[in-house]
Design a protein around this motif. Structure first.
Motif, PDB file in Angstrom:
ATOM      1  N   VAL A 185     -98.941 -51.654  50.049  1.00 58.67           N
ATOM      2  CA  VAL A 185     -99.832 -51.179  48.980  1.00 58.67           C
ATOM      3  C   VAL A 185     -99.036 -50.406  47.935  1.00 58.67           C
ATOM      4  CG1 VAL A 185    -101.750 -49.622  48.458  1.00 58.67           C
ATOM      5  CG2 VAL A 185    -101.871 -51.127  50.450  1.00 58.67           C
ATOM      6  N   PHE A 186     -98.255 -49.447  48.398  1.00 58.51           N
ATOM      7  CA  PHE A 186     -97.499 -48.611  47.466  1.00 58.51           C
ATOM      8  C   PHE A 186     -96.419 -49.403  46.736  1.00 58.51           C
ATOM      9  CE2 PHE A 186     -98.437 -44.460  50.000  1.00 58.51           C
ATOM     10  CZ  PHE A 186     -99.739 -44.505  49.562  1.00 58.51           C
ATOM     11  N   GLY A 187     -95.826 -50.373  47.423  1.00 59.74           N
ATOM     12  CA  GLY A 187     -94.827 -51.226  46.766  1.00 59.74           C
ATOM     13  C   GLY A 187     -95.435 -52.018  45.619  1.00 59.74           C
ATOM     14  N   GLY A 188     -96.637 -52.538  45.848  1.00 59.40           N
ATOM     15  CA  GLY A 188     -97.332 -53.267  44.789  1.00 59.40           C
ATOM     16  C   GLY A 188     -97.688 -52.365  43.619  1.00 59.40           C
ATOM     17  N   ALA A 189     -98.137 -51.154  43.931  1.00 58.71           N
ATOM     18  CA  ALA A 189     -98.489 -50.203  42.869  1.00 58.71           C
ATOM     19  C   ALA A 189     -97.244 -49.802  42.082  1.00 58.71           C
ATOM     20  CB  ALA A 189     -99.160 -48.973  43.471  1.00 58.71           C
ATOM     21  N   GLN A 190     -96.114 -49.625  42.750  1.00 59.85           N
ATOM     22  CA  GLN A 190     -94.866 -49.270  42.065  1.00 59.85           C
ATOM     23  C   GLN A 190     -94.427 -50.393  41.137  1.00 59.85           C
ATOM     24  OE1 GLN A 190     -93.260 -46.165  42.384  1.00 59.85           O
ATOM     25  NE2 GLN A 190     -92.183 -46.895  40.578  1.00 59.85           N
ATOM     26  N   GLU A 191     -94.593 -51.629  41.582  1.00 62.85           N
ATOM     27  CA  GLU A 191     -94.245 -52.772  40.738  1.00 62.85           C
ATOM     28  C   GLU A 191     -95.085 -52.789  39.464  1.00 62.85           C
ATOM     29  OE1 GLU A 191     -94.515 -56.410  42.960  1.00 62.85           O
ATOM     30  OE2 GLU A 191     -93.076 -55.703  44.465  1.00 62.85           O
ATOM     31  N   VAL A 192     -96.368 -52.495  39.595  1.00 56.68           N
ATOM     32  CA  VAL A 192     -97.254 -52.446  38.432  1.00 56.68           C
ATOM     33  C   VAL A 192     -96.821 -51.325  37.491  1.00 56.68           C
ATOM     34  CG1 VAL A 192     -99.627 -52.014  37.672  1.00 56.68           C
ATOM     35  CG2 VAL A 192     -99.197 -53.514  39.614  1.00 56.68           C
ATOM     36  N   LEU A 193     -96.517 -50.151  38.043  1.00 56.58           N
ATOM     37  CA  LEU A 193     -96.052 -49.027  37.219  1.00 56.58           C
ATOM     38  C   LEU A 193     -94.774 -49.387  36.480  1.00 56.58           C
ATOM     39  CD1 LEU A 193     -96.119 -46.065  36.259  1.00 56.58           C
ATOM     40  CD2 LEU A 193     -94.869 -45.478  38.351  1.00 56.58           C
ATOM     41  N   ASP A 194     -93.793 -49.939  37.196  1.00 57.62           N
ATOM     42  CA  ASP A 194     -92.531 -50.313  36.562  1.00 57.62           C
ATOM     43  C   ASP A 194     -92.736 -51.336  35.450  1.00 57.62           C
ATOM     44  OD1 ASP A 194     -91.267 -48.592  38.316  1.00 57.62           O
ATOM     45  OD2 ASP A 194     -90.321 -50.175  39.510  1.00 57.62           O
ATOM     46  N   ALA A 195     -93.568 -52.329  35.704  1.00 58.10           N
ATOM     47  CA  ALA A 195     -93.841 -53.351  34.685  1.00 58.10           C
ATOM     48  C   ALA A 195     -94.501 -52.734  33.462  1.00 58.10           C
ATOM     49  CB  ALA A 195     -94.712 -54.469  35.265  1.00 58.10           C
ATOM     50  N   TYR A 196     -95.427 -51.812  33.691  1.00 59.75           N
ATOM     51  CA  TYR A 196     -96.107 -51.159  32.581  1.00 59.75           C
ATOM     52  C   TYR A 196     -95.111 -50.333  31.758  1.00 59.75           C
ATOM     53  CZ  TYR A 196     -99.430 -48.384  29.928  1.00 59.75           C
ATOM     54  OH  TYR A 196    -100.123 -47.797  28.902  1.00 59.75           O
ATOM     55  N   LEU A 197     -94.300 -49.526  32.429  1.00 59.23           N
ATOM     56  CA  LEU A 197     -93.323 -48.692  31.719  1.00 59.23           C
ATOM     57  C   LEU A 197     -92.293 -49.545  30.985  1.00 59.23           C
ATOM     58  CD1 LEU A 197     -92.686 -45.833  34.321  1.00 59.23           C
ATOM     59  CD2 LEU A 197     -94.103 -45.749  32.251  1.00 59.23           C
ATOM     60  N   ALA A 198     -91.977 -50.707  31.520  1.00 65.39           N
ATOM     61  CA  ALA A 198     -91.021 -51.609  30.868  1.00 65.39           C
ATOM     62  C   ALA A 198     -91.576 -52.177  29.563  1.00 65.39           C
ATOM     63  CB  ALA A 198     -90.638 -52.744  31.814  1.00 65.39           C
ATOM     64  N   ASN A 199     -92.895 -52.167  29.424  1.00 63.86           N
ATOM     65  CA  ASN A 199     -93.527 -52.715  28.224  1.00 63.86           C
ATOM     66  C   ASN A 199     -93.952 -51.660  27.217  1.00 63.86           C
ATOM     67  OD1 ASN A 199     -93.575 -55.653  28.522  1.00 63.86           O
ATOM     68  ND2 ASN A 199     -94.677 -55.181  30.406  1.00 63.86           N
ATOM     69  N   VAL A 200     -93.656 -50.405  27.478  1.00 63.64           N
ATOM     70  CA  VAL A 200     -93.966 -49.329  26.535  1.00 63.64           C
ATOM     71  C   VAL A 200     -92.642 -48.786  26.014  1.00 63.64           C
ATOM     72  CG1 VAL A 200     -95.051 -47.078  26.212  1.00 63.64           C
ATOM     73  CG2 VAL A 200     -96.080 -48.728  27.786  1.00 63.64           C
ATOM     74  N   THR A 201     -92.496 -48.803  24.705  1.00 61.44           N
ATOM     75  CA  THR A 201     -91.260 -48.304  24.108  1.00 61.44           C
ATOM     76  C   THR A 201     -91.448 -46.888  23.584  1.00 61.44           C
ATOM     77  OG1 THR A 201     -91.768 -49.070  21.879  1.00 61.44           O
ATOM     78  CG2 THR A 201     -90.642 -50.649  23.365  1.00 61.44           C
ATOM     79  N   LEU A 202     -90.334 -46.264  23.310  1.00 63.45           N
ATOM     80  CA  LEU A 202     -90.384 -44.947  22.690  1.00 63.45           C
ATOM     81  C   LEU A 202     -91.089 -45.033  21.338  1.00 63.45           C
ATOM     82  CD1 LEU A 202     -89.681 -41.970  22.798  1.00 63.45           C
ATOM     83  CD2 LEU A 202     -87.414 -42.545  21.907  1.00 63.45           C
ATOM     84  N   ALA A 203     -90.926 -46.145  20.647  1.00 62.29           N
ATOM     85  CA  ALA A 203     -91.622 -46.347  19.368  1.00 62.29           C
ATOM     86  C   ALA A 203     -93.136 -46.343  19.569  1.00 62.29           C
ATOM     87  CB  ALA A 203     -91.175 -47.649  18.714  1.00 62.29           C
ATOM     88  N   ASP A 204     -93.607 -46.913  20.680  1.00 60.61           N
ATOM     89  CA  ASP A 204     -95.044 -46.891  20.978  1.00 60.61           C
ATOM     90  C   ASP A 204     -95.530 -45.453  21.165  1.00 60.61           C
ATOM     91  OD1 ASP A 204     -95.159 -49.720  21.000  1.00 60.61           O
ATOM     92  OD2 ASP A 204     -94.636 -49.769  23.140  1.00 60.61           O
ATOM     93  N   VAL A 205     -94.756 -44.674  21.888  1.00 63.62           N
ATOM     94  CA  VAL A 205     -95.109 -43.267  22.109  1.00 63.62           C
ATOM     95  C   VAL A 205     -95.114 -42.516  20.784  1.00 63.62           C
ATOM     96  CG1 VAL A 205     -94.381 -41.110  23.227  1.00 63.62           C
ATOM     97  CG2 VAL A 205     -94.242 -43.277  24.477  1.00 63.62           C
ATOM     98  N   MET A 206     -94.110 -42.761  19.964  1.00 63.40           N
ATOM     99  CA  MET A 206     -94.021 -42.113  18.662  1.00 63.40           C
ATOM    100  C   MET A 206     -95.218 -42.454  17.787  1.00 63.40           C
ATOM    101  SD  MET A 206     -89.962 -42.769  17.976  1.00 63.40           S
ATOM    102  CE  MET A 206     -90.120 -42.475  16.236  1.00 63.40           C
ATOM    103  N   SER A 207     -95.626 -43.699  17.807  1.00 61.96           N
ATOM    104  CA  SER A 207     -96.766 -44.138  17.019  1.00 61.96           C
ATOM    105  C   SER A 207     -98.031 -43.418  17.454  1.00 61.96           C
ATOM    106  CB  SER A 207     -96.933 -45.656  17.168  1.00 61.96           C
ATOM    107  OG  SER A 207     -98.066 -46.097  16.477  1.00 61.96           O
ATOM    108  N   ASP A 208     -98.241 -43.305  18.755  1.00 65.06           N
ATOM    109  CA  ASP A 208     -99.425 -42.593  19.251  1.00 65.06           C
ATOM    110  C   ASP A 208     -99.358 -41.115  18.889  1.00 65.06           C
ATOM    111  OD1 ASP A 208    -101.903 -42.688  20.932  1.00 65.06           O
ATOM    112  OD2 ASP A 208    -100.751 -41.193  22.062  1.00 65.06           O
ATOM    113  N   LEU A 209     -98.198 -40.512  19.015  1.00 68.36           N
ATOM    114  CA  LEU A 209     -98.036 -39.101  18.644  1.00 68.36           C
ATOM    115  C   LEU A 209     -98.321 -38.892  17.161  1.00 68.36           C
ATOM    116  CD1 LEU A 209     -94.910 -37.846  20.596  1.00 68.36           C
ATOM    117  CD2 LEU A 209     -97.197 -36.853  20.643  1.00 68.36           C
ATOM    118  N   ALA A 210     -97.763 -39.747  16.331  1.00 65.70           N
ATOM    119  CA  ALA A 210     -97.956 -39.631  14.880  1.00 65.70           C
ATOM    120  C   ALA A 210     -99.449 -39.719  14.538  1.00 65.70           C
ATOM    121  CB  ALA A 210     -97.162 -40.702  14.151  1.00 65.70           C
TER     122      ALA A 210
END
Length: 125
Positions: free
Chosen positions: A96-121
Protein backbone atom coordinates in the motif's frame (compact mmCIF):
# COMPACT_ATOMS: atom_id res chain seq x y z
CA UNK A 1 12.03 33.72 -3.04
CA UNK A 2 15.19 33.19 -5.04
CA UNK A 3 13.35 32.23 -8.20
CA UNK A 4 10.73 34.98 -7.83
CA UNK A 5 13.41 37.65 -7.38
CA UNK A 6 16.40 36.60 -9.51
CA UNK A 7 17.80 40.15 -9.57
CA UNK A 8 18.14 40.20 -5.77
CA UNK A 9 20.69 38.37 -3.63
CA UNK A 10 19.20 36.68 -0.60
CA UNK A 11 21.23 35.63 2.39
CA UNK A 12 20.36 32.62 4.52
CA UNK A 13 19.12 35.11 7.12
CA UNK A 14 16.71 36.62 4.58
CA UNK A 15 15.31 33.20 3.70
CA UNK A 16 15.15 32.12 7.34
CA UNK A 17 13.11 35.21 8.18
CA UNK A 18 10.60 34.35 5.48
CA UNK A 19 10.34 30.70 6.46
CA UNK A 20 10.29 31.41 10.19
CA UNK A 21 13.34 29.36 11.11
CA UNK A 22 16.98 29.84 12.01
CA UNK A 23 19.53 30.67 9.32
CA UNK A 24 21.50 27.54 10.24
CA UNK A 25 18.57 25.42 9.03
CA UNK A 26 18.53 27.29 5.72
CA UNK A 27 22.29 26.93 5.32
CA UNK A 28 22.07 23.16 5.82
CA UNK A 29 19.30 22.92 3.20
CA UNK A 30 21.26 25.12 0.79
CA UNK A 31 24.26 22.84 1.29
CA UNK A 32 22.17 19.84 0.26
CA UNK A 33 20.73 21.68 -2.75
CA UNK A 34 24.24 22.77 -3.75
CA UNK A 35 25.48 19.19 -3.41
CA UNK A 36 22.73 18.08 -5.79
CA UNK A 37 23.73 20.81 -8.24
CA UNK A 38 20.45 22.71 -7.94
CA UNK A 39 21.88 25.94 -6.52
CA UNK A 40 25.22 27.67 -6.43
CA UNK A 41 26.78 29.95 -3.86
CA UNK A 42 30.02 31.86 -3.50
CA UNK A 43 31.96 31.79 -0.28
CA UNK A 44 31.94 35.14 1.44
CA UNK A 45 29.23 36.53 -0.84
CA UNK A 46 25.58 36.69 0.19
CA UNK A 47 23.42 35.12 -2.44
CA UNK A 48 22.08 31.83 -3.66
CA UNK A 49 21.46 31.24 -7.35
CA UNK A 50 19.52 28.50 -9.10
CA UNK A 51 21.57 26.48 -11.56
CA UNK A 52 18.52 25.68 -13.69
CA UNK A 53 15.55 27.60 -14.95
CA UNK A 54 12.46 27.14 -12.75
CA UNK A 55 10.73 25.35 -15.67
CA UNK A 56 13.49 22.73 -15.60
CA UNK A 57 13.46 22.06 -11.87
CA UNK A 58 10.88 19.66 -10.47
CA UNK A 59 9.71 19.32 -6.91
CA UNK A 60 10.85 15.69 -7.02
CA UNK A 61 14.42 16.83 -7.72
CA UNK A 62 14.23 19.25 -4.81
CA UNK A 63 12.57 16.64 -2.55
CA UNK A 64 15.31 14.12 -3.25
CA UNK A 65 18.07 16.71 -2.92
CA UNK A 66 17.14 17.60 0.64
CA UNK A 67 17.61 14.03 1.85
CA UNK A 68 13.95 13.19 1.84
CA UNK A 69 13.28 9.72 3.15
CA UNK A 70 13.03 6.86 0.68
CA UNK A 71 9.39 6.74 1.67
CA UNK A 72 7.26 9.21 3.57
CA UNK A 73 5.44 6.26 5.09
CA UNK A 74 6.84 4.38 8.05
CA UNK A 75 5.88 1.15 9.70
CA UNK A 76 7.20 -0.53 12.82
CA UNK A 77 9.88 -2.85 11.48
CA UNK A 78 9.69 -5.58 14.11
CA UNK A 79 6.07 -6.64 14.56
CA UNK A 80 5.32 -9.78 16.51
CA UNK A 81 5.95 -12.77 14.20
CA UNK A 82 3.72 -14.95 16.40
CA UNK A 83 0.71 -12.73 15.66
CA UNK A 84 -1.27 -13.37 12.48
CA UNK A 85 -1.56 -9.62 11.86
CA UNK A 86 1.98 -8.77 12.96
CA UNK A 87 3.52 -11.47 10.78
CA UNK A 88 1.79 -10.15 7.66
CA UNK A 89 1.44 -6.41 8.19
CA UNK A 90 4.80 -5.43 6.69
CA UNK A 91 3.99 -7.05 3.35
CA UNK A 92 0.48 -5.62 3.34
CA UNK A 93 1.47 -2.08 4.25
CA UNK A 94 4.60 -2.26 2.11
CA UNK A 95 2.43 -2.78 -0.93
CA UNK A 96 0.00 0.00 0.00
CA UNK A 97 2.66 2.48 1.04
CA UNK A 98 4.85 1.63 -1.95
CA UNK A 99 1.98 2.43 -4.29
CA UNK A 100 1.26 5.69 -2.48
CA UNK A 101 4.95 6.67 -2.67
CA UNK A 102 4.95 6.01 -6.41
CA UNK A 103 1.95 8.31 -6.83
CA UNK A 104 3.65 11.02 -4.73
CA UNK A 105 6.89 10.76 -6.71
CA UNK A 106 5.04 10.91 -10.03
CA UNK A 107 3.08 13.94 -8.88
CA UNK A 108 6.19 15.79 -7.67
CA UNK A 109 7.96 14.93 -10.93
CA UNK A 110 5.22 16.78 -12.82
CA UNK A 111 5.27 19.97 -10.73
CA UNK A 112 8.01 22.44 -11.52
CA UNK A 113 9.37 25.31 -9.53
CA UNK A 114 7.80 27.53 -12.21
CA UNK A 115 4.40 26.04 -11.32
CA UNK A 116 4.96 26.90 -7.66
CA UNK A 117 6.09 30.40 -8.60
CA UNK A 118 3.00 30.93 -10.72
CA UNK A 119 0.70 29.92 -7.86
CA UNK A 120 2.61 32.14 -5.43
CA UNK A 121 2.47 35.11 -7.80
CA UNK A 122 -1.29 34.64 -8.14
CA UNK A 123 -1.74 34.53 -4.36
CA UNK A 124 0.55 37.51 -3.75
CA UNK A 125 -1.32 39.53 -6.33
Amino acid sequence: MIALNPQRSFSSEDLASSVGTHAVVIRSIVKLLRGAGLVQTQQGVAGIDLTRRPEELTLLQIYRAVDAPESVFRVHEQPNPQCSVGSNILDTLGSVFGGAQEVLDAYLANVTLADVMSDLARRIG
